[in-house]
Design a protein around this motif. Structure first.
Motif, short mmCIF file in Angstrom:
data_model
loop_
_atom_site.label_atom_id
_atom_site.label_comp_id
_atom_site.label_asym_id
_atom_site.label_seq_id
_atom_site.Cartn_x
_atom_site.Cartn_y
_atom_site.Cartn_z
N VAL A 51 37.58 32.29 29.23
CA VAL A 51 38.76 33.03 29.69
C VAL A 51 39.01 34.27 28.84
O VAL A 51 39.10 35.39 29.38
CB VAL A 51 39.99 32.11 29.73
CG1 VAL A 51 41.25 32.92 30.07
CG2 VAL A 51 39.80 31.01 30.76
N PRO A 52 39.13 34.17 27.49
CA PRO A 52 39.34 35.40 26.72
C PRO A 52 38.15 36.35 26.74
O PRO A 52 38.32 37.58 26.66
CB PRO A 52 39.62 34.89 25.30
CG PRO A 52 39.09 33.51 25.25
CD PRO A 52 39.24 32.97 26.64
N VAL A 53 36.93 35.81 26.85
CA VAL A 53 35.76 36.70 26.93
C VAL A 53 35.83 37.55 28.19
O VAL A 53 35.63 38.77 28.16
CB VAL A 53 34.45 35.87 26.88
CG1 VAL A 53 33.26 36.76 27.23
CG2 VAL A 53 34.25 35.26 25.51
N LEU A 54 36.11 36.91 29.32
CA LEU A 54 36.22 37.65 30.58
C LEU A 54 37.45 38.53 30.60
O LEU A 54 37.45 39.60 31.23
CB LEU A 54 36.24 36.67 31.75
CG LEU A 54 34.91 35.97 32.04
CD1 LEU A 54 35.08 34.85 33.04
CD2 LEU A 54 33.88 36.98 32.54
N ALA A 55 38.51 38.11 29.90
CA ALA A 55 39.69 38.97 29.81
C ALA A 55 39.36 40.25 29.06
O ALA A 55 39.84 41.34 29.43
CB ALA A 55 40.82 38.22 29.11
N GLY A 56 38.55 40.14 28.02
CA GLY A 56 38.10 41.35 27.33
C GLY A 56 37.31 42.26 28.25
O GLY A 56 37.48 43.49 28.24
N ALA A 57 36.45 41.67 29.09
CA ALA A 57 35.71 42.47 30.07
C ALA A 57 36.65 43.12 31.07
O ALA A 57 36.47 44.27 31.47
CB ALA A 57 34.69 41.58 30.79
N GLY A 58 37.69 42.37 31.47
CA GLY A 58 38.67 42.94 32.39
C GLY A 58 39.41 44.11 31.79
O GLY A 58 39.73 45.09 32.48
N SER A 59 39.69 44.04 30.49
CA SER A 59 40.36 45.15 29.82
C SER A 59 39.47 46.39 29.77
O SER A 59 39.92 47.52 29.96
CB SER A 59 40.77 44.72 28.41
OG SER A 59 41.59 45.69 27.80
N VAL A 82 45.79 36.91 39.33
CA VAL A 82 46.04 35.92 38.29
C VAL A 82 46.79 34.72 38.86
O VAL A 82 46.44 33.56 38.61
CB VAL A 82 46.83 36.55 37.12
CG1 VAL A 82 47.33 35.48 36.16
CG2 VAL A 82 45.95 37.55 36.39
N LEU A 83 47.83 34.97 39.65
CA LEU A 83 48.63 33.88 40.19
C LEU A 83 47.85 33.05 41.20
O LEU A 83 47.94 31.81 41.21
CB LEU A 83 49.90 34.44 40.83
CG LEU A 83 50.90 35.05 39.83
CD1 LEU A 83 52.00 35.82 40.57
CD2 LEU A 83 51.52 33.96 38.96
N LEU A 84 47.07 33.70 42.04
CA LEU A 84 46.25 32.96 43.01
C LEU A 84 45.13 32.20 42.32
O LEU A 84 44.76 31.09 42.75
CB LEU A 84 45.69 33.92 44.06
CG LEU A 84 46.72 34.52 45.01
CD1 LEU A 84 46.07 35.57 45.92
CD2 LEU A 84 47.39 33.43 45.85
N ALA A 85 44.59 32.77 41.24
CA ALA A 85 43.56 32.06 40.47
C ALA A 85 44.14 30.80 39.83
O ALA A 85 43.48 29.75 39.77
CB ALA A 85 42.97 32.98 39.41
N GLY A 106 40.53 34.95 34.11
CA GLY A 106 40.24 35.73 32.91
C GLY A 106 40.13 37.22 33.18
O GLY A 106 40.73 38.04 32.48
N LEU A 107 39.36 37.59 34.20
CA LEU A 107 39.24 39.01 34.53
C LEU A 107 40.59 39.60 34.93
O LEU A 107 40.92 40.73 34.53
CB LEU A 107 38.23 39.19 35.67
CG LEU A 107 36.76 38.95 35.32
CD1 LEU A 107 35.91 38.91 36.58
CD2 LEU A 107 36.25 40.04 34.36
#
Length: 412
Positions: A51-59, A82-85, A106-107
């Motif tokens: 989750v945080p790894v993909l969040a970094g990619a999303g940023s 995010v809400l639907l995920a 995450g993304l």
């Protein structure tokens, strides 16, 4: 103009609230998620780390997206993702479905966090006074509400989908309607400007983002989230295993921590306006360090809870002011600076829990608590970075630029 800003501020605060609630609903139901999908203890860390790894990619992707579209558009569409995920995590069947839903979550979180803070920084600049802590206070309030809803779901043994559905049904349409009133920076600090000039600029010059200048804030962000993840992941275990508390009492520190972050952020903007960001960040770092020291030396559970309470009061002011400082440091590329800085949010989250756990197993958990204490004290050496920016005058207050005022994402 005033009404546009007020609506923009309120709608953005609600987005922070919704994000806090969604994130809390996820992290507080991890045991239920593990049980639903049959995730082994060995495999669970891999799913959580994704989750945080993909969040970094999303940023990182958001930094590129805002070269073409305003941050308000990214926020408008990433929040529903995010809400639907989250709903998908509760409704899936099989590890593949969990992996897909967590990847989308995450993304989406990376894009959401980056775009929310971009809008917060630009709106604070337009207001000409500190309001950033108020947005993060809304996030803390959302976290408290989300954790409370998760407790209700666990208490009544509700299925994950049933537990998540009411929150999504309420938050998703409200956030989407509120997105009509997001206020963009109106030409200030956009990544479009950053791409137009391929230069690395110091405070007050150019439109590029020089990593050497941003690095102190990146370190501060990382160390703050190492401290935050230490409380989130280890406070209950520390009280129960090290300080000998009951299982029920061990659940209290994190709840108290969330309440103290809410209270600290609710009044933090007043402190910034009165004493300046540098003083507030220095005091916050010292209070957090004292809190970790109290935790490390606590003779019993109640003193340990006092320490975690101090940590909450200290850390709560640092992260919002770090985003605001990035906007001041790179006034011609604030969006790009915020997106890059946001990555280190997830770096700290990834590093913090394993670091404290490894040191606790190899050494002792009391000694492990001294590590986030030492790291947060590094903030004192970089506190001057929080005063950078050409928009700061001799009295320490920020002034809005005329071109920024009243420009909204809806064309107003």
């Amino acid at each position: 103009m005033t009404e546009v800003l007020r609506r923009g501020r309120a709608s953005l605060a609600f987005s922070f609230f919704a994000q806090g609630a969604a994130f809390a609903l996820l992290v507080t139901r991890i045991p239920a998620i593990q049980d639903r999908y049959g995730v082994s203890d060995g495999l669970l860390p891999a799913f959580l780390a994704a989750v945080p790894v993909l969040a970094g990619a999303g940023s990182v992707c958001t930094e590129q997206l805002v070269k073409r579209v305003p941050p308000s558009h990214v926020l408008r569409w990433s929040q529903p993702v995010v809400l639907l995920a989250l709903l998908g995590i509760g409704a899936g069947d099989g590890l593949w479905a969990l992996g897909l839903a967590l990847a989308a979550f995450g993304l989406g979180v990376g894009a959401l966090d980056a775009s929310m803070n971009m809008l917060g920084v630009s709106l604070q600049h337009t207001y000409g006074r500190s309001i950033m802590l108020g947005f993060h206070a809304a996030f803390s309030l959302g976290g408290i509400v989300g954790a409370s809803l998760a407790w209700v779901g666990a208490h009544w043994d509700l299925a994950l989908f049933v537990s998540y559905l009411p929150a999504v049904v309420v938050l998703l349409p409200a956030a989407f309607v509120g997105s009509r009133w997001y206020v963009d920076g109106g030409g200030r600090g956009s990544a479009v400007e950053a791409s137009a000039q391929d230069v690395e600029a110091g405070p007050g010059g150019g439109a590029g983002v020089g990593f050497k200048l941003l690095l102190p804030l990146c370190l501060v962000m990382t160390f703050a989230y190492i401290g935050d993840s230490t409380v989130s992941n280890w406070s209950a275990k520390y009280l129960q295993d090290v300080l000998g508390s009951s299982e029920q009492l061990a659940t209290v520190p994190y709840n108290v921590y969330m309440v103290t972050t809410l209270l600290g952020r609710a009044v933090g903007d007043l402190g910034v306006r009165r004493f300046g960001a540098v003083a507030v960040v220095r005091v916050g770092a010292l209070v957090a360090a004292v809190g970790f020291a109290v935790v490390a030396g606590a003779p019993g559970a109640w003193v340990g809870m006092l320490g975690f309470t101090l940590v909450g009061f200290g850390l709560c002011v640092i992260v919002p002011q770090t985003f605001a400082a990035a906007g001041r440091l790179f006034p011609g590329a604030a969006d790009a600076a915020v997106a890059r800085l946001n990555i280190f949010n997830y770096v700290g989250f990834l590093v913090g829990s394993p670091l404290v756990g490894a040191l606790g197993d190899a050494w002792s958990y009391r000694a492990a608590m001294l590590v986030p204490m030492a790291l947060v004290l590094v903030t004192l050496f970089h506190a001057r970075s929080f005063a950078s920016g050409p928009s700061r005058y001799g009295d320490g207050h920020e002034r809005p630029r005329t071109a920024d005022v009243g420009r909204g994402s809806n064309g107003l």
